[in-house]
Design an enzyme around this catalytic site. Sequence first.
Site, PDB file in Angstrom:
ATOM      1  N   HIS A  77      11.562   8.600  -2.523  1.00 11.99           N
ATOM      2  CA  HIS A  77      12.642   9.320  -1.897  1.00 11.99           C
ATOM      3  C   HIS A  77      13.128   8.457  -0.772  1.00 11.99           C
ATOM      4  O   HIS A  77      14.370   8.339  -0.509  1.00 11.99           O
ATOM      5  CB  HIS A  77      12.265  10.434  -1.169  1.00 11.99           C
ATOM      6  N   PHE A  81       3.972  12.581  -4.915  1.00 16.59           N
ATOM      7  CA  PHE A  81       4.184  11.166  -4.363  1.00 16.59           C
ATOM      8  C   PHE A  81       5.602  10.805  -3.917  1.00 16.59           C
ATOM      9  O   PHE A  81       5.933   9.686  -3.851  1.00 16.59           O
ATOM     10  CB  PHE A  81       3.641  10.222  -5.415  1.00 16.59           C
ATOM     11  N   CYS A  82       6.235  11.689  -3.243  1.00 20.35           N
ATOM     12  CA  CYS A  82       7.789  11.430  -2.810  1.00 20.35           C
ATOM     13  C   CYS A  82       8.532  10.935  -3.542  1.00 20.35           C
ATOM     14  O   CYS A  82       9.504  10.033  -3.440  1.00 20.35           O
ATOM     15  CB  CYS A  82       7.615  10.479  -1.366  1.00 20.35           C
ATOM     16  N   ALA A  83       8.261  11.201  -4.826  1.00 20.85           N
ATOM     17  CA  ALA A  83       9.122  10.722  -5.872  1.00 20.85           C
ATOM     18  C   ALA A  83       9.259  11.932  -7.054  1.00 20.85           C
ATOM     19  O   ALA A  83       9.039  11.808  -8.188  1.00 20.85           O
ATOM     20  CB  ALA A  83       8.422   9.437  -6.454  1.00 20.85           C
TER      21      ALA A  83
END
Length: 468
Positions: A140, A386-388
Site C-alpha cells: 500500500h 500484509f498491507c498488500a
Amino acid sequence: MSATAVTATAPATTPVTAPADTEQVVLPVLGADVRVPLVTGGETEYAALDYAASAPALKRVWDDVAAYAPYYGSVHRGAGYLSQLSTELFESARRTVGDFLGCREGDQVVFTRSTTDSLNLLAAALPADCEVFVFETEHHASLLPWRGAQVTFLDAPRTPEQALRTLDAALAARRAGTPALVCVTGASNVTGELWPVRELAATAHAHGARIVLDAAQLAPHRPVDIARLDVDWVAFSGHKLYAPFGAGVLAGRADWLREAEPYLAGGGASRKVARRADGGVDVEWQEGPARHEAGSPNVIGAHAVASACRALTEAGFGQLVAREEQLVARLRAGLAGVPEVRVLSLFGDAAPRVGVVSFVVAGWNSSHFAAALSAEYGIGVRDGLFCAHPLVRTLLGAEPGDQGECGAPEAAPGERSLNAIRVSFGAGTPDEHIDRFVRAVTELVRDGARWTYRTEDGRCVPDPATAR
Ligand code: PLP
C-alpha cells in the site's frame, strides 16, 4: 568518540561473490537471547521471524548509536562543538547512504521517516500532469500515495516477462509528451519474489518515463545500486534494515525534488524569510535535501541507517545472500513436506526470492495458526493481508467482498483461506529458528493445537481458561 570517528565513510558497495563460509555471516542482533513464556508451560528463546515487518537492530548499530549518544546535539543550527559534530555526523550519514546505494553524481539523499514517507514525498513532488503507473501487486505504501495524480493500476503479472509486457503496453498507450512515473517494488513483502527492476527501468526509460524503486524489502537482502539498476529514485526504511531509529531514505534525481514545494514547510527547509510591505511573508526555500527535511533532523536515525549500511557492506552481500538462500531452501523444503501448506507465489517455484514466504494451511484460519506458533512454540510471524490487500486476495483466489481478518470462520479442508501467514528472516536468523518453525508447522498440522484460542480485540489469543 572523537570528531574524526564520526566522519568515517562507508566503503563502496561490495559486489556479490561466492561465500567462503556461510556459517560466519549470522550478524549479531539485539534480542537474540530473549526468552518468552509458552502457554503450555516453561519458556523458550524467541524466534523472531517477522523481519519483513521490522527487523531487530544489529548490535553494531546499537553500539554505534550508544557511542554517539553522549555527543548528541542539534543539527544545522548550533554554534557549539556538539552541534557541529552532530551536523557532520548527519551529513556523513548522508554520504554513507549515497555510497551504499551507488548514487550518481548529482543524486540527492533525503532523510525521511520511512519508505511510506519517502514515497509520499516523491508523490508530492510530481510535476504537473504526471501520470503514475503501478502494479496492483504493490504494498500500500507504493500503491496509495499517488492519489493527486492520474494513476494507472496494472494487473498482477504471473511472470517477470509479463510484467515487462504489461508495463510496455501501458506506457505505449499513455499521453505523449507528459511526464510519467513508474513505481515498482524490488522484492515483494508477500512472496519475497524479486522483480526485474533493471528491465522495468529500461522499459520505463524507453518510453520517457521515470521509475522509483520501493526497496523496503530489497535493501536488507540484496545490494541496491541505483546506477547499475538505472532507476531514478530508491526508497527504503531503516527499521527493516536493522536500524529501528525512525529514519528512512529517498535517494535519486535532484530535479523534481528541487522544483517541488517543500514537503514540510518550516525551519531548515527555508533559507530566508522576510515580511513583505503588504504584510505577507516571502520565503526563499533551500534547494538541496534540506528543502524536504524541515524541522530538526533525526540525527540518531540517520546515524543508525548509515551504521547498518556499513555493517551490511562489510559483512558482504555475497556471504549474506548465500546464507539467506540456504535458509530459504531449507524452509521451503520443510514446508513442501506438509501437503496441507500452500505457499503463495506470483512467479512460480523457481523464481528467485528473499527470505519472505507467505502461505496458507488447509483447514486452518491463518490467525489461529500464527497465534499457536507464538503461544506454543515462541515463534513470531505475521498473519493477515500484509498491507498488500489486492495482491494477497489475488493469490488466495478471493471473491470480491471477502474480508481477511482474525476471527473469520476456520476454513474447512479444501476451502479458501481469507488471510495468510508470513514468515520472514534475514542476517540475524540462526538455523535453529527455521528448523523450529518447520517442526512447529509439521506438528500443528499433524496433531492440531494443544491449546484453545479466541478472538479478542480483533486478534486470536490463547484462551486463558482452557487447554485442549
Ligand atoms: N514497501 C514494502 C514492500 C514494504 O514491505 C513496506 C512495509 O512493510 C513498505 C513499503 C512500507 O514501509 P514503512 O512501513 O517502513 O513505511
